[in-house]
Design a protein around this motif. Structure first.
Motif, PDB file in Angstrom:
ATOM      1  N   UNK A 114     -17.161  57.798  51.174  1.00 30.71           N
ATOM      2  CA  UNK A 114     -16.192  56.565  50.741  1.00 30.71           C
ATOM      3  C   UNK A 114     -16.955  55.385  51.705  1.00 30.71           C
ATOM      4  N   UNK A 115     -17.209  54.256  51.231  1.00 32.31           N
ATOM      5  CA  UNK A 115     -17.889  53.060  51.918  1.00 32.31           C
ATOM      6  C   UNK A 115     -17.115  51.924  51.483  1.00 32.31           C
ATOM      7  N   UNK A 116     -16.618  51.066  52.275  1.00 37.53           N
ATOM      8  CA  UNK A 116     -15.824  49.955  52.472  1.00 37.53           C
ATOM      9  C   UNK A 116     -14.729  50.493  51.275  1.00 37.53           C
ATOM     10  N   UNK A 117     -14.113  51.424  51.629  1.00 35.20           N
ATOM     11  CA  UNK A 117     -12.759  51.607  50.928  1.00 35.20           C
ATOM     12  C   UNK A 117     -13.266  52.027  49.420  1.00 35.20           C
ATOM     13  N   UNK A 118     -14.456  52.232  48.905  1.00 34.75           N
ATOM     14  CA  UNK A 118     -14.885  52.573  47.445  1.00 34.75           C
ATOM     15  C   UNK A 118     -15.589  53.999  47.408  1.00 34.75           C
ATOM     16  N   UNK A 119     -15.681  54.357  46.264  1.00 33.31           N
ATOM     17  CA  UNK A 119     -16.500  55.693  45.845  1.00 33.31           C
ATOM     18  C   UNK A 119     -17.525  55.097  44.900  1.00 33.31           C
ATOM     19  N   UNK A 120     -17.618  53.927  44.754  1.00 33.32           N
ATOM     20  CA  UNK A 120     -18.643  53.621  43.789  1.00 33.32           C
ATOM     21  C   UNK A 120     -19.610  52.597  44.253  1.00 33.32           C
ATOM     22  N   UNK A 121     -20.749  52.297  43.620  1.00 36.71           N
ATOM     23  CA  UNK A 121     -21.780  51.623  43.829  1.00 36.71           C
ATOM     24  C   UNK A 121     -22.641  50.874  42.537  1.00 36.71           C
ATOM     25  N   UNK A 122     -23.607  49.979  43.021  1.00 37.50           N
ATOM     26  CA  UNK A 122     -24.240  49.291  41.867  1.00 37.50           C
ATOM     27  C   UNK A 122     -25.620  49.463  41.990  1.00 37.50           C
ATOM     28  N   UNK A 123     -26.387  49.058  41.006  1.00 39.50           N
ATOM     29  CA  UNK A 123     -27.923  48.634  40.964  1.00 39.50           C
ATOM     30  C   UNK A 123     -27.941  47.215  40.847  1.00 39.50           C
ATOM     31  N   UNK A 124     -28.688  46.941  41.903  1.00 34.89           N
ATOM     32  CA  UNK A 124     -29.110  45.567  42.076  1.00 34.89           C
ATOM     33  C   UNK A 124     -30.496  45.223  41.620  1.00 34.89           C
ATOM     34  N   UNK A 125     -30.713  44.190  40.772  1.00 36.13           N
ATOM     35  CA  UNK A 125     -32.003  43.716  40.449  1.00 36.13           C
ATOM     36  C   UNK A 125     -32.508  42.578  41.493  1.00 36.13           C
TER      37      UNK A 125
END
Length: 291
Positions: A114-125
């Motif tokens: 859990x990072x900064x309250x979330x269990x999700x992330x994104x791909x950045x271009x």
């Protein structure tokens, strides 16, 4: 979703309380008796990864009351090879590496950070701050850096996106190459080795906060939707009691003063049990891949 995670956390803590930690050190196979091996993929450069996880290794060794060894590999495929032949019992890997291992030999998720309250992330271009491109499509004909063939954020997302528009990366880009870590992809763009790259949002945001970081010389021109966080995985052959013991240690870190320090250095809030739906969007994306 946060309420669901909290509920599952409480249920698992109740279950895990039935299993003493001492049982763990006596149950590994003959070769690994009294030793526990885990691996970490180089999502950042190897030296950075080793520094971050050395403290976690010491913590795990104390809690499991057994010898704990950290193995590091350059690619997610190498991490999966270690898990497949049981050279390690647990690994921190990327979402794409987990999906490939699940399909190939039944790799299992144990927990998710859990990072900064979330269990999700994104791909950045990303592209250099001086590059006029404003989208992935506007990087056509330029040099593009991928992190790893199995990386969801560092390769699968941009490739699947271009495939969905009828493009093939071999002809869309002037040239592509692999950097083997997200921080190296950022550096490649900042120094002009690549015109664009796809990187993990968590690593980019963390580096961007540091004064003098290469991340401050590039800019994000596109963000993907959210995907399930890169998980902690275990070999399918690891018995249930050991899985419960490991899970108890990971879930308990956020409530342990020393565990909190280790988590802080890893830039994590803690660990949670992932919902069954967490990796659905990543699975759909992977199936859309055409190359």
């Amino acid at each position: 979703m946060q309420k669901s995670i909290t509920y599952l956390f409480a249920v698992w803590l109740s279950i895990c309380s039935l299993y003493p930690l001492k049982a763990f050190s006596k149950g590994l196979n003959e070769e690994h008796t009294d030793h526990f091996f885990f691996a970490v993929s180089a999502m950042t450069s190897p030296a950075q990864t080793l520094v971050h996880f050395a403290e976690f290794r010491e913590y795990l060794e104390e809690k499991l009351e057994t010898h704990v060894h950290l193995k590091q590999r350059r690619t997610y495929e190498e991490i999966n090879a270690l898990l497949n032949d049981a050279s390690v019992q647990m690994a921190f890997t990327c979402t794409g590496g987990y999906l490939a291992g699940r399909q190939a030999f039944g790799l299992e998720v144990l927990a998710v950070p859990v990072v900064r309250g979330k269990t999700a992330y994104r791909s950045y271009i990303i592209t250099h701050s001086k590059n006029p491109a404003e989208s992935l499509e506007e990087l056509q004909g330029q040099v593009f850096a991928f992190t790893d063939p199995l990386s969801l954020s560092g390769r699968i997302y941009p490739v699947a996106t271009l495939n969905s528009q009828g493009y093939i990366t071999k002809t869309f880009f002037k040239k592509t190459f692999y950097t083997e870590s997200h921080d190296k992809s950022i550096e490649a763009v900042a120094t002009g080795l690549a015109d664009g790259a796809a990187v993990d949002s968590l690593i980019f945001d963390s580096l961007h906060a540091l004064p003098g970081s290469f991340a401050r010389q590039v800019r994000v021109i596109h963000q993907s939707k959210e995907f399930g966080m890169p998980p902690v995985v275990v070999t399918p052959g690891l018995d249930k009691e050991k899985k419960r013991t490991l899970l108890k240690v990971l879930l308990g870190m956020a409530n342990d003063p020393r565990g909190q320090i280790v988590l802080q250095h890893l830039e994590m809030d803690g660990f949670a049990i992932p919902s069954p739906e967490l990796y659905r969007s990543a699975i759909v994306l992977q199936k859309a891949l055409r190359e």
